[in-house]
Design a protein around this motif. Structure first.
Motif, PDB file in Angstrom:
ATOM      1  N   ALA A 202       0.833  -1.206   0.000  1.00 12.77           N
ATOM      2  CA  ALA A 202       0.000   0.000   0.000  1.00 12.77           C
ATOM      3  C   ALA A 202       0.866   1.254   0.000  1.00 12.77           C
ATOM      4  O   ALA A 202       0.582   2.220  -0.722  1.00 12.77           O
ATOM      5  N   ARG A 203       1.927   1.248   0.792  1.00 13.27           N
ATOM      6  CA  ARG A 203       2.829   2.398   0.787  1.00 13.27           C
ATOM      7  C   ARG A 203       3.527   2.543  -0.563  1.00 13.27           C
ATOM      8  O   ARG A 203       3.625   3.645  -1.108  1.00 13.27           O
ATOM      9  N   ALA A 204       3.990   1.429  -1.102  1.00 12.79           N
ATOM     10  CA  ALA A 204       4.738   1.483  -2.355  1.00 12.79           C
ATOM     11  C   ALA A 204       3.883   1.995  -3.507  1.00 12.79           C
ATOM     12  O   ALA A 204       4.402   2.630  -4.428  1.00 12.79           O
ATOM     13  N   GLN A 205       2.582   1.744  -3.457  1.00 12.98           N
ATOM     14  CA  GLN A 205       1.703   2.137  -4.555  1.00 12.98           C
ATOM     15  C   GLN A 205       0.928   3.422  -4.283  1.00 12.98           C
ATOM     16  O   GLN A 205       0.071   3.801  -5.077  1.00 12.98           O
ATOM     17  N   SER A 206       1.211   4.096  -3.183  1.00 15.73           N
ATOM     18  CA  SER A 206       0.503   5.335  -2.835  1.00 15.73           C
ATOM     19  C   SER A 206       1.264   6.552  -3.332  1.00 15.73           C
ATOM     20  O   SER A 206       2.394   6.801  -2.908  1.00 15.73           O
ATOM     21  N   PRO A 207       0.683   7.357  -4.213  1.00 14.92           N
ATOM     22  CA  PRO A 207       1.378   8.566  -4.664  1.00 14.92           C
ATOM     23  C   PRO A 207       1.821   9.478  -3.527  1.00 14.92           C
ATOM     24  O   PRO A 207       2.876  10.113  -3.626  1.00 14.92           O
ATOM     25  N   VAL A 208       1.048   9.554  -2.427  1.00 11.25           N
ATOM     26  CA  VAL A 208       1.435  10.441  -1.332  1.00 11.25           C
ATOM     27  C   VAL A 208       2.758  10.034  -0.698  1.00 11.25           C
ATOM     28  O   VAL A 208       3.389  10.845  -0.012  1.00 11.25           O
ATOM     29  N   CYS A 209       3.174   8.794  -0.901  1.00 13.16           N
ATOM     30  CA  CYS A 209       4.425   8.307  -0.325  1.00 13.16           C
ATOM     31  C   CYS A 209       5.607   8.447  -1.278  1.00 13.16           C
ATOM     32  O   CYS A 209       6.700   7.959  -0.974  1.00 13.16           O
ATOM     33  N   HIS A 210       5.388   9.109  -2.416  1.00 13.52           N
ATOM     34  CA  HIS A 210       6.438   9.254  -3.412  1.00 13.52           C
ATOM     35  C   HIS A 210       6.674  10.721  -3.743  1.00 13.52           C
ATOM     36  O   HIS A 210       5.805  11.571  -3.520  1.00 13.52           O
ATOM     37  N   THR A 211       7.830  10.983  -4.296  1.00 11.96           N
ATOM     38  CA  THR A 211       8.161  12.315  -4.783  1.00 11.96           C
ATOM     39  C   THR A 211       7.873  12.376  -6.281  1.00 11.96           C
ATOM     40  O   THR A 211       8.359  11.527  -7.025  1.00 11.96           O
ATOM     41  N   PRO A 212       7.100  13.361  -6.720  1.00 12.45           N
ATOM     42  CA  PRO A 212       6.823  13.458  -8.153  1.00 12.45           C
ATOM     43  C   PRO A 212       7.957  14.163  -8.896  1.00 12.45           C
ATOM     44  O   PRO A 212       8.788  14.847  -8.288  1.00 12.45           O
ATOM     45  N   ARG A 213       7.960  13.975 -10.191  1.00  8.72           N
ATOM     46  CA  ARG A 213       8.892  14.751 -11.016  1.00  8.72           C
ATOM     47  C   ARG A 213       8.599  16.236 -10.796  1.00  8.72           C
ATOM     48  O   ARG A 213       7.445  16.673 -10.864  1.00  8.72           O
ATOM     49  N   PRO A 214       9.620  17.042 -10.549  1.00  8.40           N
ATOM     50  CA  PRO A 214       9.370  18.433 -10.158  1.00  8.40           C
ATOM     51  C   PRO A 214       8.930  19.334 -11.295  1.00  8.40           C
ATOM     52  O   PRO A 214       8.446  20.436 -11.059  1.00  8.40           O
ATOM     53  N   ASP A 215       9.097  18.891 -12.531  1.00  7.60           N
ATOM     54  CA  ASP A 215       8.844  19.760 -13.670  1.00  7.60           C
ATOM     55  C   ASP A 215       7.480  19.540 -14.312  1.00  7.60           C
ATOM     56  O   ASP A 215       7.209  20.089 -15.381  1.00  7.60           O
ATOM     57  N   VAL A 216       6.598  18.778 -13.664  1.00  6.20           N
ATOM     58  CA  VAL A 216       5.295  18.468 -14.250  1.00  6.20           C
ATOM     59  C   VAL A 216       4.190  19.136 -13.428  1.00  6.20           C
ATOM     60  O   VAL A 216       3.986  18.787 -12.266  1.00  6.20           O
ATOM     61  N   PRO A 217       3.456  20.093 -13.999  1.00  8.45           N
ATOM     62  CA  PRO A 217       2.335  20.683 -13.278  1.00  8.45           C
ATOM     63  C   PRO A 217       1.248  19.640 -12.999  1.00  8.45           C
ATOM     64  O   PRO A 217       0.944  18.795 -13.845  1.00  8.45           O
ATOM     65  N   VAL A 218       0.675  19.713 -11.803  1.00  2.05           N
ATOM     66  CA  VAL A 218      -0.371  18.781 -11.379  1.00  2.05           C
ATOM     67  C   VAL A 218      -1.576  19.588 -10.916  1.00  2.05           C
ATOM     68  O   VAL A 218      -1.442  20.521 -10.112  1.00  2.05           O
ATOM     69  N   VAL A 219      -2.752  19.229 -11.427  1.00  2.00           N
ATOM     70  CA  VAL A 219      -4.008  19.811 -10.975  1.00  2.00           C
ATOM     71  C   VAL A 219      -4.867  18.670 -10.447  1.00  2.00           C
ATOM     72  O   VAL A 219      -5.270  17.784 -11.198  1.00  2.00           O
ATOM     73  N   ILE A 220      -5.127  18.684  -9.151  1.00  2.00           N
ATOM     74  CA  ILE A 220      -5.949  17.651  -8.513  1.00  2.00           C
ATOM     75  C   ILE A 220      -7.382  18.156  -8.494  1.00  2.00           C
ATOM     76  O   ILE A 220      -7.675  19.228  -7.961  1.00  2.00           O
ATOM     77  N   TRP A 221      -8.287  17.395  -9.085  1.00  2.00           N
ATOM     78  CA  TRP A 221      -9.681  17.817  -9.269  1.00  2.00           C
ATOM     79  C   TRP A 221     -10.582  16.866  -8.499  1.00  2.00           C
ATOM     80  O   TRP A 221     -10.427  15.645  -8.579  1.00  2.00           O
ATOM     81  N   VAL A 222     -11.528  17.392  -7.747  1.00  5.10           N
ATOM     82  CA  VAL A 222     -12.432  16.543  -6.974  1.00  5.10           C
ATOM     83  C   VAL A 222     -13.777  17.248  -6.854  1.00  5.10           C
ATOM     84  O   VAL A 222     -13.851  18.480  -6.843  1.00  5.10           O
ATOM     85  N   GLY A 223     -14.837  16.468  -6.783  1.00  9.70           N
ATOM     86  CA  GLY A 223     -16.168  17.037  -6.646  1.00  9.70           C
ATOM     87  C   GLY A 223     -16.458  17.477  -5.227  1.00  9.70           C
ATOM     88  O   GLY A 223     -16.124  16.776  -4.265  1.00  9.70           O
ATOM     89  N   GLY A 224     -17.104  18.618  -5.085  1.00  6.39           N
ATOM     90  CA  GLY A 224     -17.444  19.115  -3.756  1.00  6.39           C
ATOM     91  C   GLY A 224     -18.490  18.282  -3.047  1.00  6.39           C
ATOM     92  O   GLY A 224     -18.608  18.335  -1.820  1.00  6.39           O
ATOM     93  N   ALA A 225     -19.274  17.500  -3.800  1.00  9.50           N
ATOM     94  CA  ALA A 225     -20.314  16.650  -3.213  1.00  9.50           C
ATOM     95  C   ALA A 225     -19.879  15.194  -3.111  1.00  9.50           C
ATOM     96  O   ALA A 225     -20.710  14.305  -2.955  1.00  9.50           O
ATOM     97  N   GLU A 226     -18.569  14.952  -3.208  1.00  8.52           N
ATOM     98  CA  GLU A 226     -18.077  13.582  -3.098  1.00  8.52           C
ATOM     99  C   GLU A 226     -18.063  13.127  -1.636  1.00  8.52           C
ATOM    100  O   GLU A 226     -18.219  13.916  -0.697  1.00  8.52           O
ATOM    101  N   ARG A 227     -17.833  11.837  -1.451  1.00 10.94           N
ATOM    102  CA  ARG A 227     -17.684  11.292  -0.116  1.00 10.94           C
ATOM    103  C   ARG A 227     -16.508  11.983   0.579  1.00 10.94           C
ATOM    104  O   ARG A 227     -15.495  12.307  -0.047  1.00 10.94           O
ATOM    105  N   PRO A 228     -16.624  12.223   1.881  1.00  7.85           N
ATOM    106  CA  PRO A 228     -15.516  12.865   2.589  1.00  7.85           C
ATOM    107  C   PRO A 228     -14.186  12.166   2.387  1.00  7.85           C
ATOM    108  O   PRO A 228     -13.138  12.819   2.342  1.00  7.85           O
ATOM    109  N   ALA A 229     -14.213  10.843   2.243  1.00 11.41           N
ATOM    110  CA  ALA A 229     -12.954  10.116   2.043  1.00 11.41           C
ATOM    111  C   ALA A 229     -12.260  10.542   0.762  1.00 11.41           C
ATOM    112  O   ALA A 229     -11.024  10.628   0.714  1.00 11.41           O
ATOM    113  N   PHE A 230     -13.017  10.833  -0.299  1.00 14.92           N
ATOM    114  CA  PHE A 230     -12.397  11.251  -1.555  1.00 14.92           C
ATOM    115  C   PHE A 230     -11.918  12.697  -1.490  1.00 14.92           C
ATOM    116  O   PHE A 230     -10.888  13.039  -2.093  1.00 14.92           O
ATOM    117  N   LEU A 231     -12.622  13.537  -0.754  1.00 16.01           N
ATOM    118  CA  LEU A 231     -12.110  14.890  -0.530  1.00 16.01           C
ATOM    119  C   LEU A 231     -10.807  14.826   0.266  1.00 16.01           C
ATOM    120  O   LEU A 231      -9.850  15.546  -0.021  1.00 16.01           O
TER     121      LEU A 231
END
Length: 278
Positions: A202-231
């Motif tokens: 689970a740790r090995a496959q979790s993006p939060v446990c990894h460092t991303p490439r620094p030169d790639v812009p990331v936009v995280i998009w989520v619905g405001g009416a989603e389950r709290p777990a997804f927010l």
């Protein structure tokens, strides 16, 4: 923690309900048939090729839709379904927005759990990107994915993923939509019987446990009416990856948050394509 499912009520939280979307979306049962119908109608009128192979498994296939003229670049959409269900055929219509803006669009299927684990599914997407990049050898590549697909596209820019440098250097933006960024809570759900996650995996496959490439812009998009777990999952990724933008799409839930990709002028399509050098 072992690879099997754990108590649903551990820590006083019903973890299965926390990650259940359909039970909390009105008319949820109707969505898959609507997606499939819209996708089939889109394919009937689109120019491209379906079921291109990137491996030997029957699910290692992708569809590629082409705009008139030379494409501005390649947009890739990776579907969700908790790595357990669905395939590319449900989502073809989401190519419409980028396609109308002059981008080629590829949608891969991938092997599913429990036949393979999440590490193998992650490898499938990396392998697919290599084949797609060879078919379209020029221009930027942008990645979008929904839910489990959001996890998979986020993984593509983690430093432990060994993409060919010629491919990795072309990735110009990543938009994980409602991503599963920390897989450790999923060990507490019944679905882990199929996913087979333990703590190291689970740790090995979790993006939060990894460092991303620094030169790639990331936009995280989520619905405001989603389950709290997804927010929470979206916020955790934004906190773990400095510089990543977080956009909460008010009133959108887990099943309709991706609909913007079907329109060229939507904020979601803009988040993927606006200001990307071509």
């Amino acid at each position: 923690m072992g690879g099997g499912a754990m108590s649903r009520q551990e820590d006083g939280i019903d973890w299965d309900d926390a990650y259940a979307n359909a039970a909390h979306i009105p008319g949820a049962a109707d969505y898959p048939s609507r997606w499939a119908e819209a996708a089939a109608a889109f394919r009937a009128g689109a120019f491209g090729e379906c079921d291109l192979p990137y491996g030997h498994h029957p699910r290692q296939r992708f569809d590629l839709f082409m705009p008139p003229g030379a494409p501005a670049g390649l947009a890739v959409f990776v579907h969700g379904g908790y790595w357990l269900r669905f395939d590319k055929s449900f989502w073809s219509h989401l190519a419409a927005g980028p396609l109308a803006r002059g981008w080629a669009v590829a949608l891969p299927s991938y092997r599913l759990a429990p036949e393979v684990g999440i590490a193998c599914i992650t490898h499938d997407i990396a392998q697919a990107l290599g084949v797609m990049a060879r078919l379209l050898p020029r221009g930027p590549i942008v990645l979008a994915g929904h839910s489990a697909g959001g996890h998979l596209v986020a993984r593509m820019i983690c430093k432990d993923i060994h993409l060919p440098e010629t491919v990795a250097a072309r990735i110009a933006r990543v938009v994980p939509v409602s991503p599963l960024s920390d897989l450790r809570p999923l060990m507490r759900t019944q679905m882990n019987t199929a996913l087979g996650l333990d703590e190291p995996e689970a740790r090995a496959q979790s993006p939060v446990c990894h460092t991303p490439r620094p030169d790639v812009p990331v936009v995280i998009w989520v619905g405001g009416a989603e389950r709290p777990a997804f927010l929470d999952q979206a916020r955790w990724l934004a906190a773990a990856w400095p510089g990543a933008a977080l956009s909460i799409d008010a009133a959108r839930h887990h099943f309709d948050v991706i609909e913007g990709f079907a329109r060229p002028d939507s904020p979601l399509t803009g988040a993927l394509l606006d200001a990307v050098p071509t």
